[in-house]
Design a protein around this motif. Structure first.
Motif, short mmCIF file in Angstrom:
data_model
loop_
_atom_site.label_atom_id
_atom_site.label_comp_id
_atom_site.label_asym_id
_atom_site.label_seq_id
_atom_site.Cartn_x
_atom_site.Cartn_y
_atom_site.Cartn_z
N GLY A 65 0.80 -1.21 0.00
CA GLY A 65 0.00 0.00 0.00
C GLY A 65 0.84 1.27 0.00
O GLY A 65 0.45 2.29 -0.58
N TRP A 68 1.84 3.46 -3.08
CA TRP A 68 0.92 4.47 -3.63
C TRP A 68 1.16 5.86 -3.02
O TRP A 68 0.43 6.79 -3.32
CB TRP A 68 -0.53 4.07 -3.35
N ALA A 112 -7.36 0.21 -6.94
CA ALA A 112 -7.38 -0.39 -5.61
C ALA A 112 -8.14 -1.71 -5.61
O ALA A 112 -7.70 -2.70 -4.99
CB ALA A 112 -8.02 0.59 -4.61
N LEU A 222 -7.84 1.63 -0.66
CA LEU A 222 -6.60 0.90 -0.92
C LEU A 222 -6.25 0.00 0.25
O LEU A 222 -5.80 -1.14 0.07
CB LEU A 222 -5.47 1.90 -1.20
#
Length: 226
Positions: A65, A68, A112, A222
């Motif tokens: 994650g 991002w 996502a 996400l």
């Protein structure tokens, strides 16, 4: 006051060509990178704000994650700067256009969701059917959860569009009322002018808060899929 209420939301044109592309690219000029050994106050403040926002948003994410981070920080800077520039007189705010907000929300939401189905297939499919659901309710809950999943990008875009548009309309209406009352009742015009100033300050806060909320919701989507 004879001007159309929604004139300020029409895409500006020059020589028959839309200027929205140049307007969208303009906020990037407000965040220059520094090549100096010691940064000035503006760049230091910018870096401090980015570090604070990235720490708050990305601390809940795992390693996948956190990849991002750059995209989400760029997103919050773009939306925030665009909203703030839209508060200037005779300016155009791209985030009042639902098409543009959908263009930001749908790819991020889809990325996502696709990430979740690739890395956590069972967990992603489990969201469509809560544990312990009675057998007769299974088809209905699957349909409801599917609809709620596809509504997420629409909710993101509509929330941003509605908040920014409503604020601009209020400023326009109260500003027009202040101008009309100036020659009729100066005292009432002064009161409405004070309300206009307070509303403008509120809109500055709303412009930044909506950028934060939009990015935070994308970050939560996400997090659910990584």
């Amino acid at each position: 006051m004879n001007e159309n209420l929604f004139t300020s939301f029409i895409t500006p044109m020059m020589l028959g060509l839309p200027l929205v592309t140049l307007i969208i690219l303009f906020p990037s000029l407000l965040f220059p990178s520094s090549n100096r050994l010691i940064n000035n106050r503006l760049v230091s403040l910018q870096q401090w704000a980015l570090q604070l926002m990235s720490k708050q948003m990305m601390s809940i994410h795992n390693t996948k994650g956190q990849t991002w981070t750059l995209m989400l920080m760029s997103l919050i800077l773009f939306i925030g700067s665009t909203n703030l520039l839209g508060l200037l007189p005779h300016s155009f705010t791209p985030t009042t256009q639902l098409s543009m907000n959908l263009g930001m929300a749908i790819p991020l939401w889809a990325g996502a969701v696709i990430t979740g189905f690739r890395n956590k297939t069972k967990a992603s499919l489990a969201h469509f059917l809560p544990q312990g659901t009675p057998t007769p309710l299974i088809p209905m809950l699957v349909i409801i959860e599917t609809i709620s999943l596809f509504i997420q990008p629409m909710a993101l875009a509509v929330r941003l569009t509605a908040n920014i548009t409503a604020g601009h309309l209020l400023i326009y209406l109260i500003g027009g009322a202040t101008l009309a009352l100036t020659s009729i009742s100066p005292t009432t015009a002064l009161i409405t002018f004070i309300i206009l100033i307070l509303l403008t300050i509120l809109e500055f806060a709303v412009a930044m808060i909506q950028a934060y909320v939009f990015t935070l919701l994308v970050s939560l989507y996400l997090h659910d899929n990584t």
